[in-house]
Scaffold this active site. Structure first.
Site, short mmCIF file in Angstrom:
data_model
loop_
_atom_site.label_atom_id
_atom_site.label_comp_id
_atom_site.label_asym_id
_atom_site.label_seq_id
_atom_site.Cartn_x
_atom_site.Cartn_y
_atom_site.Cartn_z
N GLU A 12 0.80 -1.28 0.01
CA GLU A 12 -0.12 0.08 0.13
C GLU A 12 0.80 1.32 0.05
O GLU A 12 0.24 2.42 -0.29
CB GLU A 12 -0.90 0.03 1.26
CG GLU A 12 -2.03 -1.14 1.06
CD GLU A 12 -2.80 -1.19 2.17
OE1 GLU A 12 -3.91 -1.66 2.26
OE2 GLU A 12 -2.37 -0.94 3.39
N ASP A 198 -11.55 -6.02 -2.73
CA ASP A 198 -12.51 -7.14 -2.75
C ASP A 198 -13.84 -6.56 -2.26
O ASP A 198 -13.76 -5.34 -2.00
CB ASP A 198 -11.96 -8.07 -1.64
CG ASP A 198 -11.86 -7.66 -0.13
OD1 ASP A 198 -12.67 -7.74 0.51
OD2 ASP A 198 -10.76 -6.87 -0.09
#
Length: 231
Positions: A12, A198
């Site tokens: 990230e 997701d």
């Protein structure tokens, strides 16, 4: 302007770290801080570690040691709204804990005693992020509530339970409410900008690994656009 950007995992923060000029890395209590310049701003990039305790500890160190003027928490999240898809971006209007329950003492579900029920993101940062999103053509960018807990939401029953607690919940993840609570205590403006890796409850353990890099790229590109517009 000194801006802090926080991400939990290497995936990230890696892309943004590679963009920093004059980068200097410092490790404190197992947390990685990278100082550098990007689009005219002094940026402090924090790799916080996963979960609320790591996020709270590292954000406290960040605010005490580097004293940023604004905080942006980036990274991935699980989508909770039916209209969202993997790769879409959620801008926080409010952040809440979804695994705190002191309702027996007349607190709202998710409310930490002594704290507000939710932590409001800075309106100017939200508006700026929303303005930047208008340039996006292939990615849906929305604003709304993000909820945080120390669980990865792969169980449909747990997903349904959390949906039943909060109206208009757009995304869940594992750090944002801790970051927001610390910023609230220090009175430092913040916003959470998360790309969806997701859709919660739908084969989360598979799609997370598959789409994490895509979500990180979308989130990083969006952060850079916001930094360019910050005055």
């Amino acid at each position: 302007m000194r801006i802090a950007v926080i991400g939990a995992m290497e995936e990230e923060v890696r892309i943004l770290r590679d963009k920093l000029e004059q980068a200097e890395i410092e490790s404190v209590a197992g947390c990685e801080f990278t100082k550098g310049m990007l689009v005219g701003h002094e940026v402090i990039l924090l790799k916080s570690g996963i979960g609320k305790v790591n996020a709270a500890m590292s954000t406290t160190i960040l605010l005490e040691r580097y004293q940023p003027e604004k905080v942006i928490n980036t990274g991935s999240a699980g989508g909770f709204h039916h209209a969202l898809n993997v790769g879409d971006v959620v801008i926080s209007t409010e952040v809440r804990h979804h695994d705190v329950d002191v309702t027996a003492f007349n607190y709202e579900y998710g409310q930490v005693p002594g704290m507000p029920p939710g932590f409001k993101a800075d309106k100017e940062l939200v508006a700026l992020a929303e303005q930047c999103m208008k340039e996006e053509e292939n990615i849906q960018v929305v604003k709304g509530m993000i909820a945080t807990g120390d669980s990865f939401m792969s169980d449909p029953n747990r997903v349904a339970a959390i949906r039943g607690k909060f109206e208009n919940l757009y995304a869940v993840e594992m750090e944002a409410a801790a970051v927001a609570q610390v910023c609230h205590q220090y009175n430092v403006p913040f916003v959470i900008i998360r790309a969806l890796s997701d859709i919660a409850g739908k084969e989360s353990n598979v799609s997370f690994d598959q789409f994490l890099d895509q979500a990180a790229l979308h989130s990083t590109n969006f952060i850079v656009k916001v930094l360019k517009e910050l005055k």
